[in-house]
Design an enzyme around this catalytic site. Structure first.
Site, PDB file in Angstrom:
ATOM      1  N   GLU A   1      42.607 132.073  27.995  1.00 20.54           N
ATOM      2  CA  GLU A   1      43.555 131.942  26.883  1.00 20.54           C
ATOM      3  C   GLU A   1      44.927 131.566  27.415  1.00 20.54           C
ATOM      4  OE1 GLU A   1      45.373 134.933  23.489  1.00 20.54           O
ATOM      5  OE2 GLU A   1      43.225 135.055  23.951  1.00 20.54           O
TER       6      GLU A   1
ATOM      7  N   ASP B   1      48.628 131.665  25.820  1.00 22.58           N
ATOM      8  CA  ASP B   1      49.102 132.422  24.669  1.00 22.58           C
ATOM      9  C   ASP B   1      50.589 132.227  24.402  1.00 22.58           C
ATOM     10  OD1 ASP B   1      48.484 134.097  22.609  1.00 22.58           O
ATOM     11  OD2 ASP B   1      48.559 135.936  23.768  1.00 22.58           O
TER      12      ASP B   1
ATOM     13  N   GLU C   1      53.080 133.994  21.483  1.00 30.04           N
ATOM     14  CA  GLU C   1      53.205 134.928  20.371  1.00 30.04           C
ATOM     15  C   GLU C   1      54.686 135.099  20.034  1.00 30.04           C
ATOM     16  OE1 GLU C   1      49.302 137.784  21.018  1.00 30.04           O
ATOM     17  OE2 GLU C   1      51.239 138.487  21.747  1.00 30.04           O
TER      18      GLU C   1
ATOM     19  N   THR D   1      54.684 134.980  26.115  1.00 35.48           N
ATOM     20  CA  THR D   1      53.656 134.089  26.644  1.00 35.48           C
ATOM     21  C   THR D   1      52.789 134.842  27.640  1.00 35.48           C
ATOM     22  OG1 THR D   1      54.940 133.255  28.544  1.00 35.48           O
ATOM     23  CG2 THR D   1      55.277 132.164  26.419  1.00 35.48           C
TER      24      THR D   1
END
Length: 291
Positions: A107, A109, A111, A125
């Protein structure tokens, strides 16, 4: 808290100018909701606008919502324009990320952690490899992400992962398998986005909870684009290691300066500087990452 720090206006204008020029030299055809996006949960909280050119995800006290791309791919570049939840967004988490599936998933990421009115969002991150995630970096943004659309991009190739905001690189995670650092390069991923209740941890360590009187909390999207090597099963992606524009080994000189500017002014947490967390034995890649 002062949201926007005093920085060199001349350097900022230079970086924005470079980003605009880089954008202007390419012609992009953006995807639309109906052909590229599949709502995976919270259907009643996913709203389509302008014939599929814009869409919104909402969080209410009974459900959040999320979508994923139809395409599954191994390496490429993806980007989207987002306008985050305005006002009191404390406790909300809005995400944009790449992910494979399964227990040992990979993943990349992004957010966006909401906050009370007047306080800044935090961009969180992280990089997951085979289900392991301990590579967090957090940033303030140099603009208000709730008043207009801004572009968020992820570049993923065999050499590096780079995360961009409005064309400026904010984070690079290089492939350091040669020194024993796992790197996501075997599992195909899709694009995901969602909005959900994270008030157990998202805002000031969970001290500030969601105020449901401000519901629904709405994030808006447009200009979704993927330039990727599509995955059609094992053995289908030998071309994904071939030469593509996004298969660059490193940032160019201008991008390296932009990265340093962002990290000098807006980086607020870096796992590679958290000596206490790792008992003064930092992960091996920390000696190779941009400071």
């Amino acid at each position: 808290m002062e949201v926007f720090r005093d920085v060199s206006l001349r350097r900022y204008v230079h970086f924005i100018f470079v980003a605009i020029i880089c954008t202007a030299i390419s012609s992009t055809v953006y995807g639309d909701f109906y052909s590229d996006i599949d709502v995976t949960w919270g259907d009643n909280n996913a709203w389509v606008l302008n014939n599929g050119q814009q869409w919104q995800l909402a969080l209410t006290n009974y459900s959040g919502s999320g979508f994923q791309s139809y395409k599954e791919f191994l390496f490429g570049s993806v980007d989207i324009s987002m306008k985050l939840v305005p006002g009191n967004s404390a406790g909300t988490v809005t995400t944009f990320y790449l992910s494979s599936t399964g227990e040992g998933h990979d993943e990349i990421d992004m957010e966006f952690l909401g906050n009370v009115s007047g306080e800044p969002y935090i961009l969180h991150t992280n990089i997951y490899v085979n289900g392991s995630a301990d590579k967090e970096q957090q940033f303030y943004l140099w603009f208000d992400p709730t008043t207009d659309f801004h572009n968020y991009s992820i570049l993923w190739n065999p050499q590096q992962i780079a995360i961009f905001v409005d064309g400026l690189p904010i984070r690079v995670f290089a492939n350091n398998e040669n020194i024993g650092v796992p790197y996501p390069n075997e599992q195909a991923m899709r694009v995901f986005s969602s909005i959900w209740n994270g008030d157990q941890w998202a805002t000031q360590g969970g001290r500030v909870k969601i105020d449901w009187s401000y519901s629904p909390f709405v994030a808006s999207y447009m200009n979704f684009n993927t330039d990727v090597c599509e995955w059609n099963g094992n053995g289908s992606t030998s071309q994904c290691w071939a030469t593509n524009w996004w298969n660059q080994n490193s940032l160019n000189y201008a991008q390296q300066g932009q990265l340093q500017w962002v990290r000098s002014n807006y980086l607020i947490y870096d796992y590679c500087k958290d000596y206490a967390r790792f008992n003064y034995q930092l992960p091996a890649e920390c000696s190779q990452q941009p400071q």
